[in-house]
Design an enzyme around this catalytic site. Structure first.
Site, PDB file in Angstrom:
ATOM      1  CB  CYS A   8      42.665 119.558 -13.317  1.00  0.00           C
ATOM      2  SG  CYS A   8      41.201 119.767 -14.357  1.00  0.00           S
ATOM      3  CG  ASP A 127      40.251 110.170 -13.401  1.00  0.00           C
ATOM      4  OD1 ASP A 127      40.841 109.736 -12.397  1.00  0.00           O
ATOM      5  OD2 ASP A 127      39.527 111.178 -13.389  1.00  0.00           O
TER       6      ASP A 127
END
Length: 208
Positions: A8, A127
């Site tokens: 990412c 996360d």
């Protein structure tokens, strides 16, 4: 089972190509202006256009309005949306793209309840939690909190790097892993060698 890999925070065409050549399955493009990895739609479109076949493009958005999302979908042609804000399930599902819901692992988060709320999501990205930061904390969380029965939907994120991702894959057995800062030489600038090492570590963890 082969663990899928997403890198990412891509901001450069050369980094996207290096990730693809290393065997990455998906790249993430950040459309959240406060992020140091933010890309304008035109910049993101140029990155997406250089990719070879079968590399998925994922757009990361945080509490974006419908007009912004429509611009990203239309101009960039992303394959999937990754929602990192307070978006409700109906809003996530209203943009004509498959989507992933990111969940920050706050101490009081009921993961099973959130999984039920977001059953229409293609997957759940977990996360680490840091107040005021929607993602990219660079921190891990306690992987033992993840129920075994949801791992087929799971994208594991949070502080992963070439030194710990093998252990993460061996312990959690997620469907996919997501890395950003752990393979960078500077925010938004990926290190080709670190990306390659990350992929190798994932493959090593699969056999442990």
């Amino acid at each position: 089972m082969r663990t899928r890999i997403k890198v990412c925070g891509i901001t450069r065409r050369e980094d996207a190509l290096a990730a693809a050549e290393a065997g990455v399955d998906a790249i993430g493009l950040v459309f959240y202006p406060p992020s140091p990895r933010y890309v304008e739609p035109a910049q993101a479109a140029a990155i997406a256009a250089c990719l070879p076949p079968f590399v998925t493009t994922v757009g990361l958005l945080v509490n974006a309005d419908s007009e912004t999302i429509a611009e990203v979908v239309g101009q960039v042609g992303i394959d999937m949306i990754q929602f990192h804000g307070n978006e409700c399930p109906d809003y996530c599902a209203s943009h004509q793209r498959p989507w992933i819901r990111a969940l920050r692992m706050k101490d009081d988060l009921d993961l099973s309840r959130e999984a039920q709320r977001f059953t229409a999501a293609r997957g759940l990205l977990l996360d680490a939690y840091r107040p005021g930061v929607p993602g990219g904390t660079g921190k891990t969380f306690d992987w033992a909190r993840i129920p075994a029965d949801m791992r087929s939907r799971l994208v594991l994120a949070g502080g992963l790097n070439p030194d710990n991702v093998g252990q993460a894959v061996a312990q959690v057995r997620p469907w996919a892993v997501d890395v950003s800062g752990g393979v960078e030489s500077a925010p938004g600038i990926k290190d080709k060698q670190l990306v390659a090492r990350f992929v190798e570590a994932v493959r090593s963890g699969e056999t442990d």
